[in-house]
Motif scaffolding. Structure first.
Motif, PDB file in Angstrom:
ATOM      1  N   MET A   1      37.086  30.079  23.178  1.00  0.00           N
ATOM      2  CA  MET A   1      38.014  31.146  22.851  1.00  0.00           C
ATOM      3  C   MET A   1      38.888  31.448  24.072  1.00  0.00           C
ATOM      4  O   MET A   1      38.435  31.378  25.202  1.00  0.00           O
ATOM      5  CB  MET A   1      37.251  32.413  22.450  1.00  0.00           C
ATOM      6  CG  MET A   1      36.358  32.228  21.236  1.00  0.00           C
ATOM      7  SD  MET A   1      37.297  31.877  19.763  1.00  0.00           S
ATOM      8  CE  MET A   1      37.921  33.473  19.398  1.00  0.00           C
ATOM      9  N   ILE A   2      40.139  31.782  23.804  1.00  0.00           N
ATOM     10  CA  ILE A   2      41.037  32.196  24.872  1.00  0.00           C
ATOM     11  C   ILE A   2      40.716  33.648  25.189  1.00  0.00           C
ATOM     12  O   ILE A   2      40.535  34.461  24.288  1.00  0.00           O
ATOM     13  CB  ILE A   2      42.503  32.068  24.436  1.00  0.00           C
ATOM     14  CG1 ILE A   2      42.836  30.619  24.107  1.00  0.00           C
ATOM     15  CG2 ILE A   2      43.445  32.615  25.482  1.00  0.00           C
ATOM     16  CD1 ILE A   2      44.230  30.430  23.566  1.00  0.00           C
ATOM     17  N   GLU A   3      40.684  33.952  26.451  1.00  0.00           N
ATOM     18  CA  GLU A   3      40.402  35.325  26.835  1.00  0.00           C
ATOM     19  C   GLU A   3      41.530  36.233  26.359  1.00  0.00           C
ATOM     20  O   GLU A   3      42.692  35.850  26.309  1.00  0.00           O
ATOM     21  CB  GLU A   3      40.254  35.431  28.347  1.00  0.00           C
ATOM     22  CG  GLU A   3      38.952  34.847  28.848  1.00  0.00           C
ATOM     23  CD  GLU A   3      38.750  35.146  30.313  1.00  0.00           C
ATOM     24  OE1 GLU A   3      39.058  36.278  30.736  1.00  0.00           O
ATOM     25  OE2 GLU A   3      38.307  34.243  31.008  1.00  0.00           O
ATOM     26  N   GLY A   4      41.195  37.458  26.043  1.00  0.00           N
ATOM     27  CA  GLY A   4      42.145  38.423  25.507  1.00  0.00           C
ATOM     28  C   GLY A   4      43.339  38.663  26.401  1.00  0.00           C
ATOM     29  O   GLY A   4      44.467  38.769  25.932  1.00  0.00           O
ATOM     30  N   LYS A   5      43.127  38.751  27.704  1.00  0.00           N
ATOM     31  CA  LYS A   5      44.241  39.042  28.594  1.00  0.00           C
ATOM     32  C   LYS A   5      45.254  37.904  28.626  1.00  0.00           C
ATOM     33  O   LYS A   5      46.453  38.132  28.731  1.00  0.00           O
ATOM     34  CB  LYS A   5      43.772  39.411  29.989  1.00  0.00           C
ATOM     35  CG  LYS A   5      43.058  38.302  30.729  1.00  0.00           C
ATOM     36  CD  LYS A   5      42.593  38.770  32.090  1.00  0.00           C
ATOM     37  CE  LYS A   5      41.776  37.668  32.748  1.00  0.00           C
ATOM     38  NZ  LYS A   5      41.218  38.098  34.005  1.00  0.00           N
ATOM     39  N   HIS A   6      44.783  36.672  28.503  1.00  0.00           N
ATOM     40  CA  HIS A   6      45.712  35.540  28.481  1.00  0.00           C
ATOM     41  C   HIS A   6      46.540  35.531  27.199  1.00  0.00           C
ATOM     42  O   HIS A   6      47.739  35.227  27.221  1.00  0.00           O
ATOM     43  CB  HIS A   6      44.978  34.212  28.652  1.00  0.00           C
ATOM     44  CG  HIS A   6      44.373  34.061  30.011  1.00  0.00           C
ATOM     45  ND1 HIS A   6      43.030  33.841  30.203  1.00  0.00           N
ATOM     46  CD2 HIS A   6      44.928  34.132  31.240  1.00  0.00           C
ATOM     47  CE1 HIS A   6      42.785  33.771  31.493  1.00  0.00           C
ATOM     48  NE2 HIS A   6      43.933  33.948  32.154  1.00  0.00           N
ATOM     49  N   ALA A   7      45.915  35.879  26.092  1.00  0.00           N
ATOM     50  CA  ALA A   7      46.640  35.943  24.820  1.00  0.00           C
ATOM     51  C   ALA A   7      47.703  37.047  24.869  1.00  0.00           C
ATOM     52  O   ALA A   7      48.834  36.851  24.415  1.00  0.00           O
ATOM     53  CB  ALA A   7      45.671  36.185  23.674  1.00  0.00           C
ATOM     54  N   LEU A   8      47.354  38.192  25.415  1.00  0.00           N
ATOM     55  CA  LEU A   8      48.316  39.294  25.527  1.00  0.00           C
ATOM     56  C   LEU A   8      49.485  38.918  26.431  1.00  0.00           C
ATOM     57  O   LEU A   8      50.643  39.228  26.127  1.00  0.00           O
ATOM     58  CB  LEU A   8      47.625  40.548  26.049  1.00  0.00           C
ATOM     59  CG  LEU A   8      46.722  41.269  25.052  1.00  0.00           C
ATOM     60  CD1 LEU A   8      45.984  42.409  25.733  1.00  0.00           C
ATOM     61  CD2 LEU A   8      47.530  41.777  23.889  1.00  0.00           C
TER      62      LEU A   8
END
Length: 172
Positions: A9-16
């Motif tokens: 999974m891609i970390e949330g901060k990278h997606a944001l």
């Protein structure tokens, strides 16, 4: 050794951050596109007249009739010739008028290959007014040519002439 087949999974901060970057690039591209579409009309009308065309709360549409004599207090002088205005109507809230405002500042609304030079018979007028500032556009009978009275800037509106006519002179 274990064989783990679950996707990472891609970390949330990278997606944001990716979504934010896409948004900034999209906003910048949209601004640049609009700037390109408005560059020549803004140069033609000038910044103050363009602002009035877009936002002036008072907009009157009047028919014009060339005056045979000298100008008077109730006439408007267009390219040195006096005209009387009559049949004025408030058109600021007329259906389609917001689109007309935007069209007058859109590059594709103009036929830039037509120099619009020469004498014209002006038949109608749009007066944009806010407080003590005014921008007055006059049109030929077929709405193909326009002039900003305050500066004398003229242009050809052939691409939107029929739409102008439909909004400003609707058939009943």
């Amino acid at each position: 050794m274990t064989n783990d087949t679950t996707p990472r999974m891609i970390e949330g901060k990278h997606a944001l951050l990716a979504v934010l970057a896409i948004g900034v690039v999209g906003a910048g591209a949209g601004w640049w596109y609009q700037h390109g579409l408005q560059r020549r009309p803004l140069a033609l009308w000038g910044g103050n007249a363009a602002r009035l065309i877009l936002y002036a709360p008072e907009v009157a549409f009047c028919e014009l009739e060339q005056s045979p004599g000298e100008s008077s207090s109730n006439s408007v002088v267009i390219a040195g010739e006096p005209y009387f205005e009559h049949g004025c109507q408030d058109v600021a809230r007329r259906p389609g008028f917001i689109h007309l405002r935007n069209s007058l500042l859109h590059d594709y609304s103009f036929d830039w290959s037509d120099t619009a030079a020469g004498a014209r018979r002006w038949r109608s007028m749009l007066r944009f007014r806010q407080d003590d500032q005014t921008a007055t556009l006059v049109f030929t009978d077929d709405f193909q040519y326009v002039m900003l009275v305050e500066t004398g800037a003229t242009a050809c509106l052939r691409p939107i002439a029929s739409g102008l006519r439909d909004v400003l002179r609707p058939t009943k």
